[in-house]
Write a protein that holds these residues in place. Structure first.
Motif, PDB file in Angstrom:
ATOM      1  N   PHE A   1      37.025  44.032  25.851  1.00 49.01           N
ATOM      2  CA  PHE A   1      36.153  42.680  25.741  1.00 49.01           C
ATOM      3  C   PHE A   1      36.586  41.847  24.591  1.00 49.01           C
ATOM      4  N   SER A   2      37.018  42.376  23.467  1.00 49.07           N
ATOM      5  CA  SER A   2      37.540  41.814  22.225  1.00 49.07           C
ATOM      6  C   SER A   2      38.903  41.072  22.553  1.00 49.07           C
ATOM      7  N   LYS A   3      39.816  41.864  23.286  1.00 51.12           N
ATOM      8  CA  LYS A   3      41.063  41.080  23.738  1.00 51.12           C
ATOM      9  C   LYS A   3      40.842  40.250  24.516  1.00 51.12           C
ATOM     10  N   GLU A   4      40.018  40.090  25.603  1.00 45.71           N
ATOM     11  CA  GLU A   4      39.502  39.255  26.617  1.00 45.71           C
ATOM     12  C   GLU A   4      39.003  37.841  25.942  1.00 45.71           C
ATOM     13  N   TYR A   5      38.017  38.227  25.006  1.00 48.19           N
ATOM     14  CA  TYR A   5      37.357  37.153  24.156  1.00 48.19           C
ATOM     15  C   TYR A   5      38.427  36.434  23.255  1.00 48.19           C
ATOM     16  N   LYS A   6      39.348  37.066  22.659  1.00 46.75           N
ATOM     17  CA  LYS A   6      40.267  36.582  21.861  1.00 46.75           C
ATOM     18  C   LYS A   6      41.322  35.464  22.672  1.00 46.75           C
ATOM     19  N   LEU A   7      41.607  36.006  23.998  1.00 48.09           N
ATOM     20  CA  LEU A   7      42.317  34.982  24.785  1.00 48.09           C
ATOM     21  C   LEU A   7      41.695  33.701  25.118  1.00 48.09           C
ATOM     22  N   GLU A   8      40.438  34.134  25.422  1.00 52.37           N
ATOM     23  CA  GLU A   8      39.510  32.879  25.765  1.00 52.37           C
ATOM     24  C   GLU A   8      39.201  31.842  24.583  1.00 52.37           C
TER      25      GLU A   8
ATOM     26  N   ASN B   1      44.170  28.178  35.075  1.00 52.86           N
ATOM     27  CA  ASN B   1      42.973  27.649  36.019  1.00 52.86           C
ATOM     28  C   ASN B   1      41.928  26.882  35.455  1.00 52.86           C
ATOM     29  N   LYS B   2      41.461  27.300  34.237  1.00 53.74           N
ATOM     30  CA  LYS B   2      40.190  26.667  33.364  1.00 53.74           C
ATOM     31  C   LYS B   2      40.821  25.615  32.533  1.00 53.74           C
ATOM     32  N   TYR B   3      42.064  25.583  31.899  1.00 53.02           N
ATOM     33  CA  TYR B   3      42.346  24.331  31.025  1.00 53.02           C
ATOM     34  C   TYR B   3      43.632  23.727  31.397  1.00 53.02           C
ATOM     35  N   SER B   4      43.368  22.658  31.845  1.00 50.94           N
ATOM     36  CA  SER B   4      44.373  21.708  32.635  1.00 50.94           C
ATOM     37  C   SER B   4      45.587  21.218  31.810  1.00 50.94           C
ATOM     38  N   PHE B   5      45.176  21.046  30.154  1.00 49.98           N
ATOM     39  CA  PHE B   5      46.286  20.614  29.390  1.00 49.98           C
ATOM     40  C   PHE B   5      47.115  22.011  28.923  1.00 49.98           C
ATOM     41  N   VAL B   6      46.549  23.146  28.785  1.00 46.62           N
ATOM     42  CA  VAL B   6      47.338  24.408  28.710  1.00 46.62           C
ATOM     43  C   VAL B   6      48.056  24.470  29.902  1.00 46.62           C
ATOM     44  N   ARG B   7      47.709  24.487  31.132  1.00 49.93           N
ATOM     45  CA  ARG B   7      48.455  24.591  32.512  1.00 49.93           C
ATOM     46  C   ARG B   7      49.730  23.675  32.361  1.00 49.93           C
ATOM     47  N   GLU B   8      49.447  22.244  32.171  1.00 50.34           N
ATOM     48  CA  GLU B   8      50.528  21.128  32.033  1.00 50.34           C
ATOM     49  C   GLU B   8      51.817  21.602  31.013  1.00 50.34           C
ATOM     50  N   GLN B   9      51.158  22.352  30.043  1.00 55.94           N
ATOM     51  CA  GLN B   9      52.203  22.575  28.847  1.00 55.94           C
ATOM     52  C   GLN B   9      52.760  23.895  29.382  1.00 55.94           C
ATOM     53  N   PHE B  10      52.100  24.874  29.791  1.00 60.76           N
ATOM     54  CA  PHE B  10      52.889  26.250  29.941  1.00 60.76           C
ATOM     55  C   PHE B  10      52.926  27.075  30.958  1.00 60.76           C
TER      56      PHE B  10
END
Length: 158
Positions: free
Chosen positions: A15-22, A141-150
């Protein structure tokens, strides 16, 4: 009893790893949006004619929450400069220019770029995971600016 504690520790760690990633994805999306807005403002510091009509109006980030920012146009009055030969001069010879400080906008951009670098230092990004893994798919999928960048997988047709 020991099995329950071990399972609890393993699930808490996951959970902690998923939370940190989020949190990483949210922070990254926010800072990329800020870099984008400041870059657009700097690029348009002398724009006197836009598609919607009139001078460029600086974009301002009103608020950011959970990785998404709300932007508005700055309602400031334009800076009127007397240039009667300018193609956008009014009848009285004045031209409406955006009225914001280039230095202030550059400072905000520099701060956003520093935060961007700090985010990456705090979270080690595995290039292989971006290209072939699925760890960041939810982030893309959730964050368009991250998607466009990476999101190189989409770019490469994977």
């Amino acid at each position: 009893m020991r099995l329950v504690i071990i399972l609890l520790l393993v699930s808490t760690s996951a959970f902690s790893k998923e939370y940190k990633l989020e949190i990483f994805c949210q922070d990254l999306n926010t800072v990329i949006q800020k870099i984008h807005i400041h870059s657009i403002n700097i690029a348009n510091i002398k724009t006197t004619r836009t598609v919607s009509g009139g001078h460029y109006k600086r974009r301002v980030i009103k608020s950011c929450s959970k990785g998404h920012c709300v932007t508005i146009e700055d309602p400031s009055s334009p800076l009127l400069i007397y240039e009667p030969t300018h193609p956008d001069a009014r009848e009285n010879g004045y031209v409406a220019f955006p009225s914001f400080s280039l230095e202030e906008e550059q400072n905000k951009l520099q701060k956003a770029q520093s935060v961007y670098q700090m985010i990456f230092r705090a979270h080690s990004l595995d290039p292989k995971e971006i290209l072939v893994g699925s760890k960041y798919d939810n982030c893309f999928n959730k964050y368009s600016f991250v998607r466009e960048q990476f999101d190189y997988k989409s770019y490469l047709g994977r």
